[in-house]
Write a protein that holds these residues in place. Structure first.
Motif, PDB file in Angstrom:
ATOM      1  N   LYS A  46      34.479  18.774  40.037  1.00 26.30           N
ATOM      2  CA  LYS A  46      32.938  19.174  41.418  1.00 26.30           C
ATOM      3  C   LYS A  46      32.373  20.404  40.336  1.00 26.30           C
ATOM      4  CE  LYS A  46      34.396  16.700  45.437  1.00 26.30           C
ATOM      5  NZ  LYS A  46      35.530  16.969  44.895  1.00 26.30           N
ATOM      6  N   ARG A  47      32.703  21.547  40.424  1.00 23.83           N
ATOM      7  CA  ARG A  47      32.300  22.716  39.774  1.00 23.83           C
ATOM      8  C   ARG A  47      32.491  23.056  38.086  1.00 23.83           C
ATOM      9  NH1 ARG A  47      29.049  26.969  43.866  1.00 23.83           N
ATOM     10  NH2 ARG A  47      27.847  26.979  42.185  1.00 23.83           N
ATOM     11  N   LEU A  48      31.867  23.816  37.878  1.00 25.55           N
ATOM     12  CA  LEU A  48      32.059  24.209  36.629  1.00 25.55           C
ATOM     13  C   LEU A  48      31.535  25.353  36.189  1.00 25.55           C
ATOM     14  CD1 LEU A  48      33.075  22.941  32.819  1.00 25.55           C
ATOM     15  CD2 LEU A  48      30.931  23.743  33.187  1.00 25.55           C
ATOM     16  N   LEU A  49      32.059  26.491  35.534  1.00 28.46           N
ATOM     17  CA  LEU A  49      31.533  27.982  34.993  1.00 28.46           C
ATOM     18  C   LEU A  49      32.337  28.125  34.263  1.00 28.46           C
ATOM     19  CD1 LEU A  49      30.584  30.543  35.561  1.00 28.46           C
ATOM     20  CD2 LEU A  49      32.795  31.034  36.297  1.00 28.46           C
ATOM     21  N   PHE A  50      30.571  28.015  32.809  1.00 27.11           N
ATOM     22  CA  PHE A  50      31.411  28.434  31.628  1.00 27.11           C
ATOM     23  C   PHE A  50      30.523  30.047  30.751  1.00 27.11           C
ATOM     24  CE2 PHE A  50      30.638  27.991  27.049  1.00 27.11           C
ATOM     25  CZ  PHE A  50      30.600  26.545  26.202  1.00 27.11           C
ATOM     26  N   ILE A  51      31.568  30.525  30.277  1.00 31.68           N
ATOM     27  CA  ILE A  51      31.554  32.084  29.673  1.00 31.68           C
ATOM     28  C   ILE A  51      30.874  32.230  28.680  1.00 31.68           C
ATOM     29  CG2 ILE A  51      31.633  34.267  30.058  1.00 31.68           C
ATOM     30  CD1 ILE A  51      33.492  33.317  32.743  1.00 31.68           C
ATOM     31  N   VAL A  52      29.904  32.675  27.777  1.00 33.19           N
ATOM     32  CA  VAL A  52      30.019  32.677  26.958  1.00 33.19           C
ATOM     33  C   VAL A  52      29.741  34.338  26.595  1.00 33.19           C
ATOM     34  CG1 VAL A  52      29.493  30.541  25.965  1.00 33.19           C
ATOM     35  CG2 VAL A  52      27.818  32.400  26.164  1.00 33.19           C
TER      36      VAL A  52
ATOM     37  N   GLU B 285      22.129  33.102  23.490  1.00 32.42           N
ATOM     38  CA  GLU B 285      21.480  31.320  22.326  1.00 32.42           C
ATOM     39  C   GLU B 285      22.811  30.442  22.622  1.00 32.42           C
ATOM     40  OE1 GLU B 285      22.475  35.254  19.009  1.00 32.42           O
ATOM     41  OE2 GLU B 285      21.957  34.868  21.340  1.00 32.42           O
ATOM     42  N   ILE B 286      23.965  30.947  22.154  1.00 29.28           N
ATOM     43  CA  ILE B 286      24.558  30.117  22.461  1.00 29.28           C
ATOM     44  C   ILE B 286      24.695  29.114  24.152  1.00 29.28           C
ATOM     45  CG2 ILE B 286      27.672  29.698  21.714  1.00 29.28           C
ATOM     46  CD1 ILE B 286      27.654  32.170  20.841  1.00 29.28           C
ATOM     47  N   LEU B 287      24.424  30.208  24.477  1.00 33.54           N
ATOM     48  CA  LEU B 287      24.455  29.223  26.197  1.00 33.54           C
ATOM     49  C   LEU B 287      23.832  28.673  26.278  1.00 33.54           C
ATOM     50  CD1 LEU B 287      25.984  30.155  28.757  1.00 33.54           C
ATOM     51  CD2 LEU B 287      24.156  31.345  30.117  1.00 33.54           C
ATOM     52  N   LYS B 288      22.522  28.462  25.497  1.00 34.17           N
ATOM     53  CA  LYS B 288      21.556  27.758  25.646  1.00 34.17           C
ATOM     54  C   LYS B 288      21.914  26.307  25.440  1.00 34.17           C
ATOM     55  CE  LYS B 288      17.849  30.326  26.825  1.00 34.17           C
ATOM     56  NZ  LYS B 288      16.717  31.742  26.046  1.00 34.17           N
ATOM     57  N   LYS B 289      22.957  26.130  23.868  1.00 37.66           N
ATOM     58  CA  LYS B 289      23.015  24.938  23.527  1.00 37.66           C
ATOM     59  C   LYS B 289      23.782  24.402  24.048  1.00 37.66           C
ATOM     60  CE  LYS B 289      21.914  27.214  18.375  1.00 37.66           C
ATOM     61  NZ  LYS B 289      22.522  28.154  17.361  1.00 37.66           N
TER      62      LYS B 289
ATOM     63  N   THR C 241      21.580  34.261  33.819  1.00 35.34           N
ATOM     64  CA  THR C 241      21.160  35.069  32.453  1.00 35.34           C
ATOM     65  C   THR C 241      20.871  36.225  33.528  1.00 35.34           C
ATOM     66  OG1 THR C 241      19.896  34.040  31.596  1.00 35.34           O
ATOM     67  CG2 THR C 241      21.736  33.773  30.975  1.00 35.34           C
ATOM     68  N   GLY C 242      20.455  37.265  31.934  1.00 36.01           N
ATOM     69  CA  GLY C 242      19.303  38.271  33.224  1.00 36.01           C
ATOM     70  C   GLY C 242      18.333  37.344  33.276  1.00 36.01           C
ATOM     71  N   ASN C 243      17.581  36.263  32.833  1.00 32.15           N
ATOM     72  CA  ASN C 243      16.280  35.657  32.831  1.00 32.15           C
ATOM     73  C   ASN C 243      16.774  35.040  34.084  1.00 32.15           C
ATOM     74  OD1 ASN C 243      14.823  37.385  31.347  1.00 32.15           O
ATOM     75  ND2 ASN C 243      15.979  36.051  29.690  1.00 32.15           N
ATOM     76  N   HIS C 244      17.878  34.313  34.019  1.00 31.08           N
ATOM     77  CA  HIS C 244      17.175  33.286  35.084  1.00 31.08           C
ATOM     78  C   HIS C 244      18.717  33.118  36.182  1.00 31.08           C
ATOM     79  CE1 HIS C 244      15.242  30.591  32.303  1.00 31.08           C
ATOM     80  NE2 HIS C 244      16.162  31.448  31.061  1.00 31.08           N
ATOM     81  N   LYS C 245      18.819  32.946  37.241  1.00 28.82           N
ATOM     82  CA  LYS C 245      19.376  33.171  38.313  1.00 28.82           C
ATOM     83  C   LYS C 245      20.000  31.495  38.900  1.00 28.82           C
ATOM     84  CE  LYS C 245      19.965  37.696  37.906  1.00 28.82           C
ATOM     85  NZ  LYS C 245      19.712  37.902  36.922  1.00 28.82           N
TER      86      LYS C 245
ATOM     87  N   THR D 208      26.365  34.239  30.998  1.00 23.04           N
ATOM     88  CA  THR D 208      26.675  35.716  30.240  1.00 23.04           C
ATOM     89  C   THR D 208      27.540  35.866  31.011  1.00 23.04           C
ATOM     90  OG1 THR D 208      24.777  36.423  30.850  1.00 23.04           O
ATOM     91  CG2 THR D 208      24.504  35.445  28.681  1.00 23.04           C
ATOM     92  N   ILE D 209      28.312  36.824  30.042  1.00 23.70           N
ATOM     93  CA  ILE D 209      29.777  37.423  30.419  1.00 23.70           C
ATOM     94  C   ILE D 209      29.440  38.955  31.020  1.00 23.70           C
ATOM     95  CG2 ILE D 209      30.162  38.276  27.928  1.00 23.70           C
ATOM     96  CD1 ILE D 209      31.929  38.315  31.449  1.00 23.70           C
ATOM     97  N   GLN D 210      28.027  39.775  30.154  1.00 22.30           N
ATOM     98  CA  GLN D 210      27.063  40.282  30.506  1.00 22.30           C
ATOM     99  C   GLN D 210      26.791  39.687  32.627  1.00 22.30           C
ATOM    100  OE1 GLN D 210      26.738  38.740  28.606  1.00 22.30           O
ATOM    101  NE2 GLN D 210      26.901  40.258  26.431  1.00 22.30           N
ATOM    102  N   THR D 211      26.405  38.874  32.585  1.00 20.93           N
ATOM    103  CA  THR D 211      25.755  39.293  34.061  1.00 20.93           C
ATOM    104  C   THR D 211      26.390  38.526  35.377  1.00 20.93           C
ATOM    105  OG1 THR D 211      23.730  38.175  32.996  1.00 20.93           O
ATOM    106  CG2 THR D 211      23.896  37.463  35.273  1.00 20.93           C
ATOM    107  N   ILE D 212      27.420  37.250  34.876  1.00 19.75           N
ATOM    108  CA  ILE D 212      28.481  36.751  35.589  1.00 19.75           C
ATOM    109  C   ILE D 212      29.358  38.458  36.050  1.00 19.75           C
ATOM    110  CG2 ILE D 212      30.917  36.295  34.299  1.00 19.75           C
ATOM    111  CD1 ILE D 212      29.775  34.557  37.169  1.00 19.75           C
TER     112      ILE D 212
END
Length: 937
Positions: A241-247, A251-255, A275-279, A289-293
């Motif tokens: 149902k819910r997924l968390l993908f951490i990188v 730039e890898i994240l968007k791909k 991410t820093g720009n998207h919430k 991104t690991i930095q944001t999460i």
């Protein structure tokens, strides 16, 4: 009938059209080719034979065509560099197609003609399904006269490929490419994106691990092999149902998000970036991104996500990742990485419960076509460079000796000769030191080749700027000279050339550097690798790296070098010049791979790559592609820790090993490595955390690892762990870890006590995990039945007792060339007998060809005995003959293992005491292995 000889040439493990063309060109007086297409990928493989022919004064004519605009202008230009070749082009229009594929060789009194389906492209010459017929005929025959007349007609109808023609054709191709590009978008229907072999294997293994209640797994595969797609396929089938993908990087994240959206279009799911720009926190599938999460994970519930994916999982041992991973409690966690090594000493495998769903290293990635092929050219360095007496670690001295202007000119000359794929050269040059890299960049710039130097001390902004410039087709930058920062983690997909400019001091580093250019990319179909091989005394390490970790012994390695690494898959091409080849063969001959001196050097080199930290664990060796085999260290000192204690003079280890119980446990477990059957170690692994195990639980645990298991083999494994089949000497010297009674295995008090102490337990766990992990790598998930033999795997005589569930003392399986267990007959065969041992009979054990083997029974066997009848009438009597073969009994003072070549049936027999039998093998032996057995180097 005027033809003398005919044969069919196909690309297979027995050979290919390329090797046929190369050998024909080297011996002919003239050659004439007519092929519809020539592209640079194929031409590059023929550059050295063309050069050789030119040196010998052998003239050639080549006709190609503009049909379908498939021939490269660049390939035509390159052919024009050869003074002994005349090139013409058949200019086609819509009405007339041009489809010839003919190679004609003129000899003193006959002709060889190869006609078939192959153009000059790398895949047509090496790996495509192609049929080409070779006909050798006398010069006055009717057939050859027809062929030559037709060739002359074509030659007269074609136009000369002069500079003017090539320039016009090149401009036309550019225009054609520009107008075509907008119309050539491929319609990508979601349901037609199918898994490649790697992805399929990984998702099946993940499925099986989950079915047994496992909650974590790791997938190890080279950069660019489709790990993100693989994870999306797994998610598609599991439907969390819910997924968390951490990188690690945005730039890898968007791909990754794009990939998931592409594969899961109609599932009614929402996707978002954190991410820093998207919430976008409230979507179904969060890509963070690991930095944001790491700053906001507390805003989620602990069980908020059903599925957690960690990309570049080798970073996951860091405190930032640990905080996040320890907080969430998903139903399943998947780690993905290209490089499981970590610089901080933590073990990535432990993080994922040592469940490795898949591991794909270089050779497998080439085989599965997950990366592009490479064309490797090993070039003897110029004479003025002498590294024969320099220590490989003396970087200052090596740098000094490599900084030679003449060498720079030589490198440029070779680089221009071999060329590269694509319009712009995008090259990484690996140097010995920063000073060497700066020197190379400066010298290249002086000669008009736009270059920069990049090293670990440079900022990430500078690094990014140079990489972007190199990737940009319109930027002049063509070369980045570097030391070692590109071994791991930096991704430049469009690299089309790699220069190896320093002596190879480790197969691991060599593979990492090679891997930088193997990423698939639209602008290239192969990677050009130029390795400038000096006379350093460690040059043979190149051969270890190129041959992959499956080389059987020193002899196999020599055969691989002598046959141009025929075992390398696909269009990959490895070519060493004669001097390099001879130099490497001489070094392999001289080196004793079992001596303490060599083992120490190998160990220290590995330690250096392990950030200089002592590799206390066997699992450390699983982190790197090309790492040494630590079982060699175990063979030397009975346990790995004994070897480390001795080499490091480590007092802490020596103290630990004073415990007889600990040392005895290590010896007992280590003596079973490398595993040929996984059951015993799976049982031991379960007992590390449980008091006892019965048959049902054992089977369930084993089925996490393999697809099937039979009850009798598990019971036999219990009996073996209970030491039922040890002889009196073994019983006296070996520590007993478990007790078997009442259908259950329980730990002995000694073993139980040891496991309560952390300092002992971690080393015991390490051997068990290593054994299982390595087994999975070598034997995959398959069930091999009873006897449990895998084709072309290595075995010792005593292994046949274990793997056929033999229920008498196992150490009796030695000495004789024929051992039996019921209806299974095991034939252990030495192809070359030691010359100094006067054999009582003249052995005639040999391969007749890839399908038939001639074997002589022990010399006491006569035809009228029961055993004799079983051998000569094995099929009707239900006897299985298993053949194990080795080339030499021992090499460098160490007994060689046998290679299992499968079962066979007697088809002819003669003679008495011994009986000579001809056996037809059930499996035709692969050509590469056959060559290895019969070739003397």
């Amino acid at each position: 009938m005027d033809t003398v000889e005919k044969k069919l040439i196909v690309n297979s493990d027995k050979g290919n059209l390329l090797s046929e063309l190369v050998s024909s060109m080297s011996a002919c007086d003239r050659y004439y080719f007519s092929v519809a297409f020539i592209n640079f990928s194929g031409l590059q493989l023929l550059l050295d034979p063309l050069k050789e022919a030119e040196k010998k004064g052998i003239k050639g004519k080549i006709i190609t065509s503009t049909y379908l605009n498939f021939t490269d202008a660049k390939a035509m230009e390159k052919i024009k560099d050869f003074s002994h070749v005349d090139l013409k082009v058949f200019v086609t229009d819509k009405e007339i197609g041009f489809h010839t594929k003919a190679y004609i060789f003129e000899y003193k009194d006959n002709y060889k003609v190869i006609i078939g389906s192959s153009n000059i492209t790398q895949s047509a010459l090496k790996s495509n399904i192609e049929w080409n017929v070779e006909i050798i005929t006398k010069e006055n025959g009717r057939f050859i006269q027809d062929v030559l007349r037709e060739y002359d007609n074509l030659w007269n109808m074609s136009v000369e490929a002069d500079q003017d023609f090539i320039k016009r054709y090149e401009e036309f191709l550019k225009r054609f490419k520009n107008t075509q590009s907008t119309h050539q978008l491929i319609y990508e229907n979601k349901q037609y994106i199918v898994q490649n072999r790697m992805q399929k294997r990984a998702t099946e293994n993940l499925e099986r691990l989950r079915s047994f209640g496992e909650k974590k797994a790791l997938v190890i595969a080279a950069t660019g092999t489709g790990k993100t797609y693989m994870s999306a396929f797994d998610v598609k089938s599991l439907k969390p149902k819910r997924l968390l993908f951490i990188v690690h990087r945005e730039e890898i994240l968007k791909k990754a998000k794009d990939t998931f959206e592409l594969l899961l279009p109609n599932e009614g799911l929402t996707f978002g970036l954190l991410t820093g720009n998207h919430k976008q926190k409230n979507v179904d599938y969060v890509f963070a991104t690991i930095q944001t999460i790491s700053r906001c994970f507390h805003e989620f519930e602990k069980d908020e996500f059903d599925y957690l994916i960690i990309d570049e999982a080798h970073h996951a041992t860091s405190p930032t990742y640990q905080a996040v991973l320890n907080y969430f409690d998903p139903k399943f966690t998947l780690g993905m990485t290209a490089t499981p090594e970590r610089s901080d000493g933590y073990n990535v495998f432990d993080l994922f419960d040592n469940n490795v769903a898949l591991e794909v290293r270089l050779h497998e990635a080439l085989e599965d076509e997950l990366v592009i092929p490479f064309h490797y050219f090993g070039i003897t360095d110029i004479e003025g460079i002498d590294l024969s007496n320099v220590d490989i670690d003396d970087i200052v001295e090596i740098t000094k000796r490599l900084k030679v202007n003449e060498r720079v000119d030589f490198i440029i000359e070779k680089m221009n000769f071999y060329g590269h794929d694509g319009d712009k050269r995008k090259c990484l040059g690996f140097c010995a030191s920063i000073e060497h890299a700066q020197y190379m960049a400066s010298e290249f710039n002086k000669r008009g080749y736009k270059s920069v130097c990049l090293h670990g001390g440079d900022s990430s902004e500078k690094r990014e700027q140079y990489i972007n410039r190199l990737e940009n087709d319109h930027d002049e930058l063509e070369f980045i000279f570097t030391v070692d920062i590109f071994n791991e983690g930096v991704d430049i997909p469009s690299i089309n050339t790699v220069l190896m400019l320093r002596p190879t001091n480790s197969p691991i580093v060599f593979i990492q550097q090679l891997g930088r250019g193997l990423r698939k990319h639209g602008g290239k179909s192969f990677l050009t690798v130029l390795d400038f091989i000096g006379n350093h005394n460690k040059t043979f390490l190149i051969a270890l790296a190129l041959n992959g970790s499956r080389y059987y012994d020193k002899e196999s390695l020599k055969v691989a070098v002598a046959t141009g690494f025929a075992n390398i898959p696909g269009c990959t091409h490895i070519q060493m010049d004669k001097i390099s080849q001879e130099r490497i063969l001489a070094q392999i001959d001289k080196e004793n791979f079992n001596s303490m001196k060599y083992l120490k050097e190998e160990y220290y080199e590995f330690k250096k790559l392990n950030q200089g930290r002592t590799p206390f664990l066997l699992m450390d060796y699983m982190k790197f592609d090309g790492a040494p085999d630590p079982v060699k260290f175990i063979d030397r000192e009975k346990t790995y820790l004994q070897f480390v204690a001795k080499v490091e003079k480590d007092d802490y280890l020596k103290k630990l090993l004073l415990s007889d119980a600990f040392e005895g446990t290590l010896k007992e477990l280590s003596s079973k490595l490398p595993l040929k059957r996984i059951y015993e170690f799976v049982v031991i692994r379960y007992l590390l955390d449980h008091e006892e195990i019965n048959l049902e639980i054992a089977k369930r645990q084993i089925l996490k690892m393999v697809t099937k298991v039979d009850d009798d083999s598990v019971i036999h494994a219990f009996e073996c762990l209970n030491q039922n089949y040890y002889d009196s000497v073994q019983l006296k010297n070996k520590l007993k870890l478990v007790q078997y009674s009442g259908g259950k295995l329980v730990k002995t008090p000694i073993f139980k006590e040891l496991l309560t102490k952390d300092e002992y337990r971690k080393y015991i766990e390490d051997i068990v995990n290593y054994g299982i992990f390595r087994y999975e790598k070598e034997f995959k998930k398959e069930y091999y039945g009873v006897p449990h033999f895998k084709l072309y795997e290595q075995y010792q005589m005593v292994d046949a007792a274990l793997l056929s569930n033999y229920r008498k003392i196992h150490s009796s399986f030695r000495g004789s060339g024929l051992l039996t267990n019921g209806n299974d007959y095991f034939l252990f065969i030495d192809l070359h007998k030691e010359e100094d041992i006067k054999e009582s009979i003249n052995y005639k054990d040999k391969f007749i060809d890839e399908q038939y083997f001639q074997w002589q029974t022990p010399n006491s066997t006569s035809q009228n005995t029961d055993r004799g009848q079983n051998i000569i009438h094995n099929t009707s009597r239900g006897i299985k003959l298993h053949l194990f073969v080795r080339k030499y009994r021992e090499i460098d003072g160490k007994n060689e293992p046998f290679i299992y070549i499968g079962t066979g049936d007697t088809v002819h027999y003669e003679g008495e005491k011994p009986i000579t039998v001809k056996i037809k093998l059930e499996n035709e032996i692969p050509s590469v292995l056959y060559t290895e057995f019969i070739k003397k180097v």
